[in-house]
Design a protein around this motif. Structure first.
Motif, short mmCIF file in Angstrom:
data_model
loop_
_atom_site.label_atom_id
_atom_site.label_comp_id
_atom_site.label_asym_id
_atom_site.label_seq_id
_atom_site.Cartn_x
_atom_site.Cartn_y
_atom_site.Cartn_z
N GLY A 42 0.82 -1.22 0.00
CA GLY A 42 0.00 0.00 0.00
C GLY A 42 0.85 1.26 0.00
O GLY A 42 0.55 2.23 -0.70
N ILE A 43 1.93 1.24 0.78
CA ILE A 43 2.86 2.38 0.79
C ILE A 43 3.49 2.54 -0.60
O ILE A 43 3.61 3.65 -1.13
N GLY A 44 3.87 1.39 -1.18
CA GLY A 44 4.46 1.41 -2.52
C GLY A 44 3.50 1.95 -3.56
O GLY A 44 3.90 2.72 -4.45
N LEU A 45 2.23 1.57 -3.47
CA LEU A 45 1.22 2.06 -4.41
C LEU A 45 1.06 3.57 -4.29
O LEU A 45 0.88 4.27 -5.30
N THR A 46 1.11 4.09 -3.07
CA THR A 46 0.98 5.53 -2.85
C THR A 46 2.16 6.29 -3.46
O THR A 46 1.98 7.28 -4.18
N SER A 56 7.76 -2.59 -7.65
CA SER A 56 8.54 -3.63 -6.98
C SER A 56 9.82 -3.07 -6.37
O SER A 56 10.26 -3.51 -5.30
N MET A 57 10.42 -2.07 -7.02
CA MET A 57 11.64 -1.47 -6.48
C MET A 57 11.35 -0.66 -5.22
O MET A 57 12.13 -0.66 -4.27
N ILE A 58 10.20 0.02 -5.21
CA ILE A 58 9.80 0.79 -4.02
C ILE A 58 9.58 -0.16 -2.85
O ILE A 58 10.05 0.08 -1.73
N ILE A 59 8.84 -1.24 -3.11
CA ILE A 59 8.56 -2.21 -2.04
C ILE A 59 9.84 -2.84 -1.52
O ILE A 59 10.01 -3.05 -0.31
N LEU A 60 10.78 -3.13 -2.43
CA LEU A 60 12.07 -3.68 -2.02
C LEU A 60 12.80 -2.71 -1.08
O LEU A 60 13.35 -3.12 -0.05
N PHE A 87 12.65 -9.80 1.00
CA PHE A 87 13.38 -9.58 -0.25
C PHE A 87 12.87 -10.41 -1.43
O PHE A 87 13.07 -10.03 -2.58
N ILE A 88 12.22 -11.54 -1.15
CA ILE A 88 11.75 -12.38 -2.27
C ILE A 88 10.43 -11.86 -2.83
O ILE A 88 10.15 -12.02 -4.02
N TYR A 89 9.59 -11.25 -1.98
CA TYR A 89 8.29 -10.75 -2.46
C TYR A 89 8.43 -9.70 -3.57
O TYR A 89 7.76 -9.81 -4.61
N PRO A 90 9.29 -8.67 -3.41
CA PRO A 90 9.44 -7.71 -4.51
C PRO A 90 9.95 -8.36 -5.81
O PRO A 90 9.56 -7.95 -6.91
N ILE A 91 10.82 -9.37 -5.67
CA ILE A 91 11.32 -10.06 -6.86
C ILE A 91 10.20 -10.83 -7.55
O ILE A 91 10.03 -10.76 -8.77
#
Length: 296
Positions: A42-46, A56-60, A87-91
């Motif tokens: 959610g933070i990444g989407l914002t 994916s880079m933001i979430i990482l 670390f695996i989720y963003p990948i």
């Protein structure tokens, strides 16, 4: 030693499969339909909405910062259980988003996206939590705040998640917000079901004058464990024993039939319990004849 390795392999597989399902749900249903959600995603989407940066880079980056925060304040043991998810989720998310046509799975059908997204999110998170690991992200922040202020973790989880949802509401329309709430509700329900999958059982408590015959029947013919409980009847004030039995749901019919055959007037209460641990369920079961040999 063998059990230790089996547990490690089971944990890693649970985390990998859970994050794979989670990333697919976000890539196929959440992002394409602009459905709001909590957590690091959610933070990444914002951030990605305002700055047009790769999700994916933001979430990482967010997970990396939160992981370091958790490792510093919560210790190495916590870090080991969250490092894979962090670390695996963003990948996995980046890989899922690169699948051709994945953003058109539920094209122009946000309701379907909310339903499928909620179910898959619940399954993904449930698989990770089920093996004793963590999905990382904002869960770490809630745990750190709990350590600092000694307020229940659940309170901080709600505060963090609703804050994240609140930021997304600023640029989402009313339908996206409502679908986000539906998605959150579904994922929570499914998460709870997945965590208890295969663990819920049926508990029977039987009150009958023929409790000895019922005990013997359940032990020998049904091959189920029995606990005898000292009771006193309310009206007659007679002391006797009640039969407490925990069984798999598939045995419920045969147990009820056996009890009714012995005593049609038997008083039976049936309750579904969420989890059972111990001999016969999470440990190897001893058969009735084996138990008698051990006693002798």
């Amino acid at each position: 030693m063998k059990k230790s390795w089996e547990k490690i392999i089971k944990t890693i597989l649970g985390v990998l499969v859970g994050n794979l399902v989670l990333s697919f749900a976000v890539a196929a249903f959440i992002v394409p339909n602009g459905i709001i959600m909590g957590g690091a995603t959610g933070i990444g989407l914002t951030i990605s909405h305002y700055f047009q940066v790769n999700l994916s880079m933001i979430i990482l980056a967010i997970n990396a910062v939160l992981f370091v925060l958790g490792a510093v304040f919560l210790g190495k043991k916590f870090a080991l259980t969250t490092i894979i998810s962090s670390f695996i989720y963003p990948i996995f998310l980046s890989m899922a988003q690169s699948i051709p046509g994945i953003d058109k799975v539920t094209e122009n059908n946000a309701m379907l996206a909310a339903l499928y997204g909620g179910v898959l999110l619940g399954i993904g998170i449930g698989l990770v939590v089920r093996v004793g690991a963590s999905t990382g992200g904002t869960d770490i922040l809630a745990l750190v705040l709990h350590k600092w202020f000694h307020v229940p973790v659940a309170v901080f989880l709600y505060i963090v998640d609703f804050s994240v949802l609140g930021f997304q509401m600023l640029f989402s329309d009313s339908e996206q917000i409502l679908y986000g709430i539906l998605n959150l509700f579904l994922s929570t329900v499914v998460l709870n079901r997945v965590m208890l999958l295969g663990k819920s059982q049926i508990q029977l408590f039987v009150i009958s004058d023929k409790y000895r015959e019922i005990r013997q029947k359940v032990l020998t013919d049904i091959d189920a464990g029995v606990t005898m409980v000292d009771i006193e009847t309310g009206y007659g004030e007679q002391k006797q024993q009640g039969v407490l039995c925990v069984i798999h749901s598939r045995k419920l019919y045969s147990v009820k039939e056996a009890i009714q055959e012995i005593d049609p007037k038997a008083f039976i209460t049936i309750t579904q319990i969420n989890e059972v641990r111990g001999r016969g369920f999470t440990m190897e079961k001893l058969r009735y004849d084996e138990l008698n040999l051990t006693k002798n």
